[in-house]
Write a protein that holds these residues in place. Sequence first.
Motif, PDB file in Angstrom:
ATOM      1  N   GLU A 160     -27.983 -28.352   8.146  1.00 43.33           N
ATOM      2  CA  GLU A 160     -27.834 -27.616   9.391  1.00 43.33           C
ATOM      3  C   GLU A 160     -27.067 -26.314   9.145  1.00 43.33           C
ATOM      4  O   GLU A 160     -26.181 -26.248   8.299  1.00 43.33           O
ATOM      5  CB  GLU A 160     -27.093 -28.452  10.429  1.00 43.33           C
ATOM      6  N   GLY A 161     -27.411 -25.271   9.904  1.00 44.07           N
ATOM      7  CA  GLY A 161     -26.723 -23.992   9.802  1.00 44.07           C
ATOM      8  C   GLY A 161     -26.202 -23.544  11.150  1.00 44.07           C
ATOM      9  O   GLY A 161     -26.717 -23.954  12.190  1.00 44.07           O
ATOM     10  N   SER A 162     -25.180 -22.692  11.150  1.00 44.96           N
ATOM     11  CA  SER A 162     -24.598 -22.163  12.375  1.00 44.96           C
ATOM     12  C   SER A 162     -25.160 -20.781  12.654  1.00 44.96           C
ATOM     13  O   SER A 162     -25.090 -19.891  11.798  1.00 44.96           O
ATOM     14  CB  SER A 162     -23.077 -22.086  12.237  1.00 44.96           C
ATOM     15  N   TYR A 163     -25.712 -20.569  13.855  1.00 38.21           N
ATOM     16  CA  TYR A 163     -26.245 -19.256  14.202  1.00 38.21           C
ATOM     17  C   TYR A 163     -25.142 -18.202  14.277  1.00 38.21           C
ATOM     18  O   TYR A 163     -25.363 -17.039  13.976  1.00 38.21           O
ATOM     19  CB  TYR A 163     -26.992 -19.315  15.538  1.00 38.21           C
ATOM     20  N   GLU A 164     -23.943 -18.617  14.677  1.00 40.16           N
ATOM     21  CA  GLU A 164     -22.847 -17.657  14.753  1.00 40.16           C
ATOM     22  C   GLU A 164     -22.499 -17.138  13.360  1.00 40.16           C
ATOM     23  O   GLU A 164     -22.352 -15.928  13.145  1.00 40.16           O
ATOM     24  CB  GLU A 164     -21.612 -18.306  15.390  1.00 40.16           C
ATOM     25  N   THR A 165     -22.373 -18.036  12.399  1.00 38.17           N
ATOM     26  CA  THR A 165     -22.095 -17.624  11.018  1.00 38.17           C
ATOM     27  C   THR A 165     -23.244 -16.811  10.461  1.00 38.17           C
ATOM     28  O   THR A 165     -23.056 -15.799   9.774  1.00 38.17           O
ATOM     29  CB  THR A 165     -21.862 -18.869  10.147  1.00 38.17           C
ATOM     30  N   TYR A 166     -24.453 -17.238  10.775  1.00 40.80           N
ATOM     31  CA  TYR A 166     -25.679 -16.581  10.314  1.00 40.80           C
ATOM     32  C   TYR A 166     -25.719 -15.126  10.797  1.00 40.80           C
ATOM     33  O   TYR A 166     -25.962 -14.196  10.034  1.00 40.80           O
ATOM     34  CB  TYR A 166     -26.824 -17.414  10.889  1.00 40.80           C
ATOM     35  N   THR A 167     -25.411 -14.910  12.091  1.00 40.57           N
ATOM     36  CA  THR A 167     -25.404 -13.557  12.655  1.00 40.57           C
ATOM     37  C   THR A 167     -24.310 -12.710  12.028  1.00 40.57           C
ATOM     38  O   THR A 167     -24.531 -11.552  11.667  1.00 40.57           O
ATOM     39  CB  THR A 167     -25.204 -13.616  14.181  1.00 40.57           C
ATOM     40  N   ARG A 168     -23.129 -13.280  11.904  1.00 40.24           N
ATOM     41  CA  ARG A 168     -22.012 -12.535  11.338  1.00 40.24           C
ATOM     42  C   ARG A 168     -22.286 -12.126   9.884  1.00 40.24           C
ATOM     43  O   ARG A 168     -21.989 -11.007   9.474  1.00 40.24           O
ATOM     44  CB  ARG A 168     -20.731 -13.372  11.416  1.00 40.24           C
ATOM     45  N   ASP A 169     -22.873 -13.031   9.098  1.00 46.32           N
ATOM     46  CA  ASP A 169     -23.176 -12.719   7.697  1.00 46.32           C
ATOM     47  C   ASP A 169     -24.189 -11.584   7.588  1.00 46.32           C
ATOM     48  O   ASP A 169     -24.060 -10.700   6.730  1.00 46.32           O
ATOM     49  CB  ASP A 169     -23.708 -13.959   6.985  1.00 46.32           C
ATOM     50  N   LEU A 170     -25.214 -11.600   8.448  1.00 49.32           N
ATOM     51  CA  LEU A 170     -26.217 -10.537   8.418  1.00 49.32           C
ATOM     52  C   LEU A 170     -25.600  -9.183   8.764  1.00 49.32           C
ATOM     53  O   LEU A 170     -25.870  -8.170   8.111  1.00 49.32           O
ATOM     54  CB  LEU A 170     -27.350 -10.851   9.396  1.00 49.32           C
ATOM     55  N   LEU A 171     -24.754  -9.162   9.798  1.00 44.94           N
ATOM     56  CA  LEU A 171     -24.121  -7.917  10.206  1.00 44.94           C
ATOM     57  C   LEU A 171     -23.179  -7.403   9.124  1.00 44.94           C
ATOM     58  O   LEU A 171     -23.120  -6.198   8.861  1.00 44.94           O
ATOM     59  CB  LEU A 171     -23.360  -8.118  11.518  1.00 44.94           C
TER      60      LEU A 171
END
Length: 407
Positions: free
Chosen positions: A169-180
Amino acid sequence: FTKGTLTQRHEPEGIVVDIPFLQTPQDEPDVLEVLEGGSGNRLVRIRDGDGTAIKKTAFGDPTTGEDQEALAKLDFEEQTMRRARDDGLPFFPASRGFQFDEERRHATVLMEDFPDRYPVAQLLEWNAADTPAGVNPRTPLISAEQVWQVLLHVYGTLSQRLYHQSTGEGSYETYTRDLLERSRVRRGDAAHQAPLLREMLDADVLRIDQPDGQRVYLPGQWKFQELIWRLGSCGLFSPSGGFRRVRVHGDLNPGNILIDLLDFVGPHGAPKDFKLIDPRAFPGGGYDPMYDFVKLVYMFSGSYLRGRHPEVYGFEPIPSRGVGGLAAFRAYDRREEVRDPRTASLFSMTDELNTRLEHWLRTTDNFFGLENDPFWKIRFVFLHAMTNAGLLMYGNGVDQIGVVPTT
């Protein structure tokens, strides 16, 4: 990844750069052809028994972590090929051996060759490049409709055979922050190398004078970054909860998809078989399958190819007369002035592909059986924007001629 001084000389065919660290085919009698490789590696076709094989070499230095990334990437690629074969997935070449040299200065993998298959991206270039300058383009090797069918076929097949294999499972919040954050770092690197780009990125407000005479005002890049992050924190780019990490290719661009042109012979020709090369590793062993789809289409969608032609598209700086926080640029579009049929053919092909993508996005609700929530379209746009923003550091060379790339 060279360990010597590059030398440049002028020859009738253009500028030639001698790279002393890399071997040449003359030094290796088994080498039949030097192929186009990626960053930090060398790709050649060699004799292998009665047939041929592909030899891929990544160069590194054990004293520098950055160079070691190329070695680790090749190690991951070889593991991916082996695991795919063990799992009955025929998409990747079979590995025939992997080794580091004694000093770990480079790593080599020998893999299965597909001499009758060509990268989709190369076919797009050939459609234009094989046409002599000043001559009307001939019938293309592959049409935009056929390319689009190939891309849908590849992703549709992977959604059934690869993307169902969860890795956690992955966290969308972490996912968004990493991309930015990755986008921010890459834009910073690009601004450091290109003064005009820095002016555009550092401004509080951008004024863009469009070719049609319209004047558009936009938030500066850093303010826009903050805006995006705040929207992301409200959940705009992510549904509640997390997402399922799955096995992905990681760099599913048209240059890494090999197809057989004979699949398209006849009035009912259609893509049948394909091979994938150059996979990319992600921390945690998996990622969002939407990332693969973005990489599949970003070559023609957006401004990727336009950014490679600053003589046709770009932004010219306009003196802002001392207005604080404002950077003004004039967007130009000189496509009507293009006289080279090869360049015109390439733009025509990518425009048609982009039109097909836009129509598909408007008319498709179910994302290859993976998602049925309309949210996936928002995430596609977000991921597409972040991927293009990260390309700035690779296209800032045009800053030397006084323009900024459209990327």
